[in-house]
Write an enzyme that holds these catalytic residues in place. Structure first.
Site, PDB file in Angstrom:
ATOM      1  N   ILE A   1     -11.532 -20.537  25.531  1.00 21.01           N
ATOM      2  CA  ILE A   1     -10.674 -19.738  25.712  1.00 21.01           C
ATOM      3  C   ILE A   1      -9.391 -20.146  24.991  1.00 21.01           C
ATOM      4  O   ILE A   1      -8.470 -20.414  25.054  1.00 21.01           O
ATOM      5  CB  ILE A   1      -9.952 -20.344  27.317  1.00 21.01           C
ATOM      6  CG1 ILE A   1     -11.667 -20.601  28.376  1.00 21.01           C
ATOM      7  CG2 ILE A   1      -9.563 -19.223  27.815  1.00 21.01           C
ATOM      8  CD1 ILE A   1     -12.120 -19.454  28.336  1.00 21.01           C
ATOM      9  N   LYS A   2      -9.138 -18.540  24.651  1.00 27.02           N
ATOM     10  CA  LYS A   2      -8.808 -18.664  23.384  1.00 27.02           C
ATOM     11  C   LYS A   2      -7.235 -17.455  24.177  1.00 27.02           C
ATOM     12  O   LYS A   2      -6.705 -17.014  25.248  1.00 27.02           O
ATOM     13  CB  LYS A   2      -8.600 -16.583  22.366  1.00 27.02           C
ATOM     14  CG  LYS A   2      -8.655 -17.142  20.761  1.00 27.02           C
ATOM     15  CD  LYS A   2      -7.694 -16.297  20.506  1.00 27.02           C
ATOM     16  CE  LYS A   2      -9.382 -16.053  19.752  1.00 27.02           C
ATOM     17  NZ  LYS A   2      -9.183 -14.323  18.693  1.00 27.02           N
ATOM     18  N   ILE A   3      -5.970 -19.161  23.849  1.00 30.53           N
ATOM     19  CA  ILE A   3      -4.092 -18.202  24.230  1.00 30.53           C
ATOM     20  C   ILE A   3      -3.664 -19.248  23.465  1.00 30.53           C
ATOM     21  O   ILE A   3      -3.783 -19.417  22.046  1.00 30.53           O
ATOM     22  CB  ILE A   3      -4.055 -19.735  25.225  1.00 30.53           C
ATOM     23  CG1 ILE A   3      -5.231 -19.691  26.383  1.00 30.53           C
ATOM     24  CG2 ILE A   3      -2.361 -19.489  25.883  1.00 30.53           C
ATOM     25  CD1 ILE A   3      -4.496 -21.045  27.841  1.00 30.53           C
TER      26      ILE A   3
END
Ligand SMILES: O=C[C@H](O)COP(=O)(O)O
Length: 426
Positions: free
Chosen positions: A196-198
């Protein structure tokens, strides 16, 4: 001609498995002279590599070994592909040629292709609104891609073979919103090898800690400065410590340090300064800073604090070089790949950078070479008035604005498209 393998290259580490023979059976013969990009039936620009993969130009021969295999097997750096779009099976020849993970930009993929139209129509007919439909399109691509990379994930015991997907860019300054979005996305994708890209904004650094503490693997994106990178590492370490998990081996992370954009901005500043000393430093800032980031990585992932986490199975948060395509045509087309090669790192490359590296990249351990020269460049730029933290802030703001802008404009266009479809379909 494939890229050359340096005579100085270290021997292949025993722990690194060879590429899966089943994956490598996909036919692809890379033709370095085939420079033209073609337009596929979906309307998206395709590289010759993809065209051959679709069978239009493939000859059914065994997969050609490329510098990407050497990069991983000889130097421990994982080459990833910075592009995910439909049909997702287009990734197969990339995997066969040594690609070991993928970073996605769904907004770009959906807005530049008509391959999403059929599913979009079905979703709108089923009563979905444009934003829900967007997420369903994205989730399908990510799940399909996760399946393709699962063998690599399994072979490496969860160290590699990831597919990365971003939370809504609208949440880039919303700590809790990002945490909730990351949990939701992780749950609905429901694949072990999803990242999950944050974004590494000031507001989202605490989100990273919280999401890691919840046992979710994260690709931290939009890192432009050493100071922010250190905060990102601390968030990862804090999150692992807070997780309460007895086995940390399945919570992993990459820290995406953007490279070319740093030169693009600093070069402009140096040109404004205009002195011979300033002009001589053009094209050197990004690689110098990246090398220093790697030094920080070595320092932070060692010592008693880190060793205590290793005992619970923790894996290092790998540095991932992002923004690796060269923006200034005067520079070598492998400028942001060749000098940043080293163990336990990732380099994500779009087509142009990938093809350049396959064609004439040099596989040699460079990330920790010439570190004192990198320190000299970093400090010389500081003396010339370059404020590295301000550069990081400006690039972060531009990056967030640009992602938000394309997301908003895609959603507007999907809403219009959805409204136009309704009378015909409902
Ligand atoms: O890897 C990073 C992103 O895809 C952005 O790359 P870019 O700086 O070439 O736009």
């Amino acid at each position: 001609m494939a890229g050359t393998v340096s005579k100085l290259a270290a021997p292949r580490p025993a722990a690194l498995p060879a590429p899966s023979s089943s994956l490598r059976s996909t036919a692809l013969a890379f033709a370095p002279s085939a420079r033209r990009f073609r337009v596929s039936l979906s309307g998206r620009a395709r590289s010759p590599v993809i065209a051959m993969a679709s069978g239009k130009e493939g000859n059914g021969a065994a997969t050609k070994r490329t510098t990407l295999h050497d990069l991983y097997e000889l130097q421990g750096q994982s080459p990833w592909y910075d592009n995910l779009c439909r049909p997702v099976t287009d990734l197969l020849p990339y995997i066969a040629n040594g690609v070991r993970g993928v970073t996605s930009n769904p907004t770009k993929a959906i807005s530049s292709s008509n391959a999403y139209d059929d599913q979009f129509k079905q979703l709108i007919s089923a009563g979905k609104d444009a934003e829900s439909a967007y997420w369903e399109l994205v989730i399908k691509d990510i799940q399909d891609a996760c399946k393709l990379f699962e063998p690599i994930y399994d072979q490496t015991d969860g160290a590699d073979g990831y597919v990365s997907v971003e939370v809504s860019p609208r949440l880039a300054n919303d700590t809790q919103g990002t945490v909730e979005a990351a949990k939701w996305l992780h749950k609905v994708v429901n694949r072990p090898n999803v990242y999950i890209k944050i974004p590494a904004t000031a507001e989202c650094v605490p989100s990273i800690r919280e999401v890691i503490a919840n046992g979710i693997s994260v690709n931290v994106t939009l890192i432009f400065s050493i100071a922010r990178y250190e905060a990102v590492i601390d968030a990862y370490l804090d999150g692992l410590e807070a997780s309460g998990l007895s086995d940390l081996s399945r919570v992993t992370s990459v820290a995406s340090f953007f490279v070319s954009r740093v030169d693009s901005l600093i070069d402009k500043m140096l040109e404004k300064t205009g002195t011979p000393e300033a002009l001589a430093l053009r094209g050197k800032a990004a690689v110098a800073q990246a090398k220093l980031a790697n030094q920080l990585y070595l320092k932070k992932f060692s010592g008693p604090r880190w060793e205590a986490l290793v005992k619970k199975g923790a894996k290092k948060q790998r540095l991932l070089w992002a923004s690796t395509s060269v923006k200034n045509p005067a520079y070598a087309d492998t400028l942001y790949v060749d000098p940043l090669i080293g163990p336990d790192t990732v380099s994500t490359m779009p087509d142009q950078a990938l093809e350049a590296f396959i064609d004439h990249g040099t596989v040699s351990r460079t990330i920790d070479a010439n570190v004192s020269e990198a320190e000299g460049i970093y400090s010389a730029l500081g003396k010339l008035g370059i404020n590295w933290d301000e550069v990081g802030t400006q690039l972060e703001l531009e990056g967030v604005d640009s992602f938000k802008g394309s997301f908003d404009s895609l959603l507007t266009s999907l809403q219009e498209k959805g409204n136009a479809l309704k009378p015909a379909t409902l």
